[in-house]
Each structure stands twice: as C-alpha cells, then as structure tokens.
Design a protein around this motif. Sequence first.
Motif, PDB file in Angstrom:
ATOM      1  N   PRO A   1       0.831  -1.205   0.000  1.00  0.00           N
ATOM      2  CA  PRO A   1       0.000   0.000   0.000  1.00  0.00           C
ATOM      3  C   PRO A   1       0.868   1.258   0.000  1.00  0.00           C
ATOM      4  O   PRO A   1       1.721   1.420   0.866  1.00  0.00           O
ATOM      5  CB  PRO A   1      -0.796  -0.111   1.302  1.00  0.00           C
ATOM      6  N   VAL A   2       0.654   2.147  -0.976  1.00  0.00           N
ATOM      7  CA  VAL A   2       1.520   3.324  -1.067  1.00  0.00           C
ATOM      8  C   VAL A   2       0.758   4.648  -1.134  1.00  0.00           C
ATOM      9  O   VAL A   2       1.265   5.675  -0.676  1.00  0.00           O
ATOM     10  CB  VAL A   2       2.469   3.227  -2.294  1.00  0.00           C
ATOM     11  N   ILE A   3      -0.444   4.670  -1.715  1.00  0.00           N
ATOM     12  CA  ILE A   3      -1.144   5.936  -1.965  1.00  0.00           C
ATOM     13  C   ILE A   3      -2.600   5.822  -1.534  1.00  0.00           C
ATOM     14  O   ILE A   3      -3.289   4.863  -1.880  1.00  0.00           O
ATOM     15  CB  ILE A   3      -1.091   6.320  -3.455  1.00  0.00           C
ATOM     16  N   LYS A   4      -3.060   6.808  -0.797  1.00  0.00           N
ATOM     17  CA  LYS A   4      -4.480   6.908  -0.504  1.00  0.00           C
ATOM     18  C   LYS A   4      -5.182   7.449  -1.751  1.00  0.00           C
ATOM     19  O   LYS A   4      -4.811   8.488  -2.286  1.00  0.00           O
ATOM     20  CB  LYS A   4      -4.717   7.841   0.678  1.00  0.00           C
ATOM     21  N   LEU A   5      -6.226   6.748  -2.198  1.00  0.00           N
ATOM     22  CA  LEU A   5      -6.917   7.128  -3.430  1.00  0.00           C
ATOM     23  C   LEU A   5      -8.350   7.587  -3.205  1.00  0.00           C
ATOM     24  O   LEU A   5      -8.881   8.366  -3.996  1.00  0.00           O
ATOM     25  CB  LEU A   5      -6.926   5.951  -4.409  1.00  0.00           C
ATOM     26  N   VAL A   6      -8.998   7.089  -2.163  1.00  0.00           N
ATOM     27  CA  VAL A   6     -10.385   7.458  -1.876  1.00  0.00           C
ATOM     28  C   VAL A   6     -10.535   7.695  -0.380  1.00  0.00           C
ATOM     29  O   VAL A   6     -10.188   6.834   0.431  1.00  0.00           O
ATOM     30  CB  VAL A   6     -11.385   6.364  -2.301  1.00  0.00           C
TER      31      VAL A   6
ATOM     32  N   LEU B   1     -25.934  10.479   4.385  1.00  0.00           N
ATOM     33  CA  LEU B   1     -25.124  10.906   3.246  1.00  0.00           C
ATOM     34  C   LEU B   1     -23.767  10.243   3.361  1.00  0.00           C
ATOM     35  O   LEU B   1     -23.067  10.402   4.364  1.00  0.00           O
ATOM     36  CB  LEU B   1     -24.956  12.426   3.247  1.00  0.00           C
ATOM     37  N   PHE B   2     -23.391   9.484   2.334  1.00  0.00           N
ATOM     38  CA  PHE B   2     -22.057   8.888   2.275  1.00  0.00           C
ATOM     39  C   PHE B   2     -21.305   9.610   1.171  1.00  0.00           C
ATOM     40  O   PHE B   2     -21.656   9.518  -0.007  1.00  0.00           O
ATOM     41  CB  PHE B   2     -22.129   7.394   1.982  1.00  0.00           C
ATOM     42  N   SER B   3     -20.270  10.360   1.548  1.00  0.00           N
ATOM     43  CA  SER B   3     -19.523  11.183   0.601  1.00  0.00           C
ATOM     44  C   SER B   3     -18.126  10.612   0.401  1.00  0.00           C
ATOM     45  O   SER B   3     -17.437  10.295   1.365  1.00  0.00           O
ATOM     46  CB  SER B   3     -19.433  12.622   1.116  1.00  0.00           C
ATOM     47  N   SER B   4     -17.730  10.495  -0.849  1.00  0.00           N
ATOM     48  CA  SER B   4     -16.425   9.920  -1.196  1.00  0.00           C
ATOM     49  C   SER B   4     -15.707  10.822  -2.174  1.00  0.00           C
ATOM     50  O   SER B   4     -16.324  11.374  -3.089  1.00  0.00           O
ATOM     51  CB  SER B   4     -16.602   8.534  -1.823  1.00  0.00           C
ATOM     52  N   VAL B   5     -14.412  10.969  -1.982  1.00  0.00           N
ATOM     53  CA  VAL B   5     -13.571  11.737  -2.898  1.00  0.00           C
ATOM     54  C   VAL B   5     -12.567  10.784  -3.529  1.00  0.00           C
ATOM     55  O   VAL B   5     -11.748  10.175  -2.826  1.00  0.00           O
ATOM     56  CB  VAL B   5     -12.828  12.879  -2.181  1.00  0.00           C
ATOM     57  N   ILE B   6     -12.636  10.641  -4.839  1.00  0.00           N
ATOM     58  CA  ILE B   6     -11.704   9.798  -5.586  1.00  0.00           C
ATOM     59  C   ILE B   6     -10.661  10.704  -6.225  1.00  0.00           C
ATOM     60  O   ILE B   6     -11.002  11.574  -7.033  1.00  0.00           O
ATOM     61  CB  ILE B   6     -12.422   8.988  -6.671  1.00  0.00           C
ATOM     62  N   VAL B   7      -9.401  10.512  -5.869  1.00  0.00           N
ATOM     63  CA  VAL B   7      -8.316  11.335  -6.422  1.00  0.00           C
ATOM     64  C   VAL B   7      -7.773  10.627  -7.660  1.00  0.00           C
ATOM     65  O   VAL B   7      -7.210   9.540  -7.560  1.00  0.00           O
ATOM     66  CB  VAL B   7      -7.199  11.555  -5.391  1.00  0.00           C
TER      67      VAL B   7
ATOM     68  N   LEU C   1       0.302  18.405  12.746  1.00  0.00           N
ATOM     69  CA  LEU C   1      -0.118  17.009  12.635  1.00  0.00           C
ATOM     70  C   LEU C   1       0.890  16.231  11.787  1.00  0.00           C
ATOM     71  O   LEU C   1       1.218  16.648  10.670  1.00  0.00           O
ATOM     72  CB  LEU C   1      -1.507  16.914  12.003  1.00  0.00           C
ATOM     73  N   PRO C   2       1.357  15.096  12.270  1.00  0.00           N
ATOM     74  CA  PRO C   2       2.311  14.298  11.491  1.00  0.00           C
ATOM     75  C   PRO C   2       1.613  13.533  10.371  1.00  0.00           C
ATOM     76  O   PRO C   2       0.470  13.094  10.510  1.00  0.00           O
ATOM     77  CB  PRO C   2       2.888  13.336  12.528  1.00  0.00           C
ATOM     78  N   TRP C   3       2.308  13.384   9.248  1.00  0.00           N
ATOM     79  CA  TRP C   3       1.823  12.548   8.153  1.00  0.00           C
ATOM     80  C   TRP C   3       2.955  12.354   7.165  1.00  0.00           C
ATOM     81  O   TRP C   3       4.010  13.004   7.277  1.00  0.00           O
ATOM     82  CB  TRP C   3       0.602  13.184   7.474  1.00  0.00           C
ATOM     83  N   LEU C   4       2.786  11.482   6.196  1.00  0.00           N
ATOM     84  CA  LEU C   4       3.791  11.232   5.173  1.00  0.00           C
ATOM     85  C   LEU C   4       3.285  11.750   3.833  1.00  0.00           C
ATOM     86  O   LEU C   4       2.328  11.204   3.268  1.00  0.00           O
ATOM     87  CB  LEU C   4       4.073   9.727   5.060  1.00  0.00           C
ATOM     88  N   PRO C   5       3.872  12.829   3.314  1.00  0.00           N
ATOM     89  CA  PRO C   5       3.411  13.381   2.034  1.00  0.00           C
ATOM     90  C   PRO C   5       3.393  12.368   0.894  1.00  0.00           C
ATOM     91  O   PRO C   5       2.599  12.512  -0.048  1.00  0.00           O
ATOM     92  CB  PRO C   5       4.406  14.507   1.766  1.00  0.00           C
ATOM     93  N   SER C   6       4.209  11.341   0.962  1.00  0.00           N
ATOM     94  CA  SER C   6       4.236  10.344  -0.112  1.00  0.00           C
ATOM     95  C   SER C   6       2.925   9.575  -0.228  1.00  0.00           C
ATOM     96  O   SER C   6       2.656   8.942  -1.255  1.00  0.00           O
ATOM     97  CB  SER C   6       5.384   9.356   0.114  1.00  0.00           C
ATOM     98  N   THR C   7       2.088   9.619   0.815  1.00  0.00           N
ATOM     99  CA  THR C   7       0.811   8.902   0.762  1.00  0.00           C
ATOM    100  C   THR C   7      -0.237   9.660  -0.037  1.00  0.00           C
ATOM    101  O   THR C   7      -1.305   9.111  -0.339  1.00  0.00           O
ATOM    102  CB  THR C   7       0.259   8.640   2.176  1.00  0.00           C
ATOM    103  N   ALA C   8       0.017  10.923  -0.369  1.00  0.00           N
ATOM    104  CA  ALA C   8      -0.923  11.730  -1.158  1.00  0.00           C
ATOM    105  C   ALA C   8      -0.569  11.582  -2.629  1.00  0.00           C
ATOM    106  O   ALA C   8       0.444  12.106  -3.090  1.00  0.00           O
ATOM    107  CB  ALA C   8      -0.867  13.195  -0.729  1.00  0.00           C
ATOM    108  N   GLY C   9      -1.388  10.873  -3.343  1.00  0.00           N
ATOM    109  CA  GLY C   9      -1.149  10.663  -4.765  1.00  0.00           C
ATOM    110  C   GLY C   9      -2.462  10.583  -5.502  1.00  0.00           C
ATOM    111  O   GLY C   9      -3.507  10.969  -4.985  1.00  0.00           O
ATOM    112  N   ALA C  10      -2.412  10.076  -6.722  1.00  0.00           N
ATOM    113  CA  ALA C  10      -3.608   9.984  -7.552  1.00  0.00           C
ATOM    114  C   ALA C  10      -3.592   8.657  -8.295  1.00  0.00           C
ATOM    115  O   ALA C  10      -2.556   8.007  -8.436  1.00  0.00           O
ATOM    116  CB  ALA C  10      -3.650  11.149  -8.543  1.00  0.00           C
ATOM    117  N   ALA C  11      -4.758   8.282  -8.801  1.00  0.00           N
ATOM    118  CA  ALA C  11      -4.868   7.022  -9.530  1.00  0.00           C
ATOM    119  C   ALA C  11      -3.905   6.973 -10.710  1.00  0.00           C
ATOM    120  O   ALA C  11      -3.324   5.927 -11.015  1.00  0.00           O
ATOM    121  CB  ALA C  11      -6.306   6.831 -10.003  1.00  0.00           C
TER     122      ALA C  11
END
Length: 261
Positions: A158-163, A175-181, A201-211
């Motif tokens: 697992p490398v990138i959050k997509l939804v 209401l169920f709302s989803s964002v697909i990158v 807030l800590p996080w890893l920028p590498s996890t932000a990507g797109a399909a």
Amino acid sequence: MSNPWQGAPGLALVPDPVGDDAAAELDRGIGLLREVAAGDRPPTLRLYRPSPTVAFGQRDARLPGFGDAAAAVARHGFAPLVRRAGGRAAAYHRGCLVVDHIEPAPDAVAGTRARFAAFGQFFAGVLADVGLDAHVGEVPGEYCPGEFSVHGRRGGVPVIKLVGTAQRVVAGAWLFSSVIVVEDAAPLRAVLTDAYAALGLPWLPSTAGAAEDLAPGVTVDAVEHALLATYAGVVSLDAPASDTRPSGAPAPASPSASGRS
C-alpha cells in the motif's frame, strides 16, 4: 436487484456542472440530504468535479494552528472550509471526483460502520476496473487517516491513498460522501504539506497521490464511467431529464447494464 450497502434499489442521478464556489458545492450535499430526509427527493447519487478545496475536520478547527493552516491553504489557491463530517484535513480539486450517495433511513445511525466497509470495497472495485491494484485499509502515515480508506498498491505494498470517505446523518437519512483522487496529485500534496505543518499534525506526504500515478493515462472521465457502470450493476439509475454533466464528462451508464464493465 441488491447492493452491498443494503440500500434503495434505485437512485436519482444528479451530475452537477463544474462550478467555482467551493462552499456552495459542500453545502449542496447537506441540502440534498435534508431534502431526502424530508421526503422531498428520492434516494440520490450526486457526482461533481470539485473546486480546489481543503476540507478541514471539526477537530482541526479547534487547533491553535488552524488560522495559519487556513491562510496557507488560501495561498495555494484552495478554499479553506470546515466540513460537518469527521476526520482530518483533506484536499481535492478538479482532478478528483466527488460522489455523494444519499438515502432515507428510519434509523440513519444504524449501519454506519457497515456502510463504510461496503462502500470501501465498492470503490476499490471501481478502481480495479480501470487498472489499479486497489484495496481497503489505512496507508501508514496517510492524510485524514481512516480504517476504510481505499488505497493503491505498488508491488503489493500500500503506497497511496486514493479514496477518502465520510458520513453525515440526520433524522431520516444518511449521506455517504467519497472523494476519488484521479489526476494531478502534486498541488494536493503541496497544500496538504503546508496545512498539516501549520496544524502540527504528522503525516507522510508520499501517501498523497492519484490514480494516474499507479495507472498512467487514467482520467476522471474513465473513473466516472467505471463508477456509473458499477452502480448500474447493483441499482437502477434514473438519469435527469436535462443533461447537466460537466463538459467532456461521459454519458451516464445505461440503467439496464449489469455487472462491471
């Protein structure tokens, strides 16, 4: 006809045109939710390509760095908004597809967790149909972390959050709302980097990507087409009388289609 979230057998399809008012786009989902709860609107599926937005969570807005984070977001050309659903800051723009699924329910709170699980698997399937190795589960270090995030894998990892998904419930409806990158992740990664730094807030920028990072050439149009085809396999879709799709968007999949395309 049955569906994974055990909801209504049919949905009214509402493809919103491209706009330029991020706050109005966010508020429209809540307005539709209230209409469904009041019985003034049938179960509804709304799709739109959002204006550049960073939607902060309620907890973010209470942090000392929120003002600095909002200012940083604005400098990137994104609208800083506070959403009514939970979670942490999430960024999206026109390279994303927002899916608002709204249904009436006598007890909208019941089944909340089950909906997260069902829709997570549903969206992972949609992305698999356009060539991604997509699964449900949190990517370590992801922005707006969630147990039922949909991520993409590279080499089985697992490398990138997509939804990202969120729920909002009122008396009588959910209401169920989803964002697909899908496209153009660089601006999202940049604005989130500055926003999360200001919030502390800590996080890893590498996890932000797109399909498209994992399936080169995939487009928002292609994902929307796959999404509608997958929906049409489990519910009937009632297309609007007038076509208000964004320019260049694909026509809705036929309501009579079955299975995944």
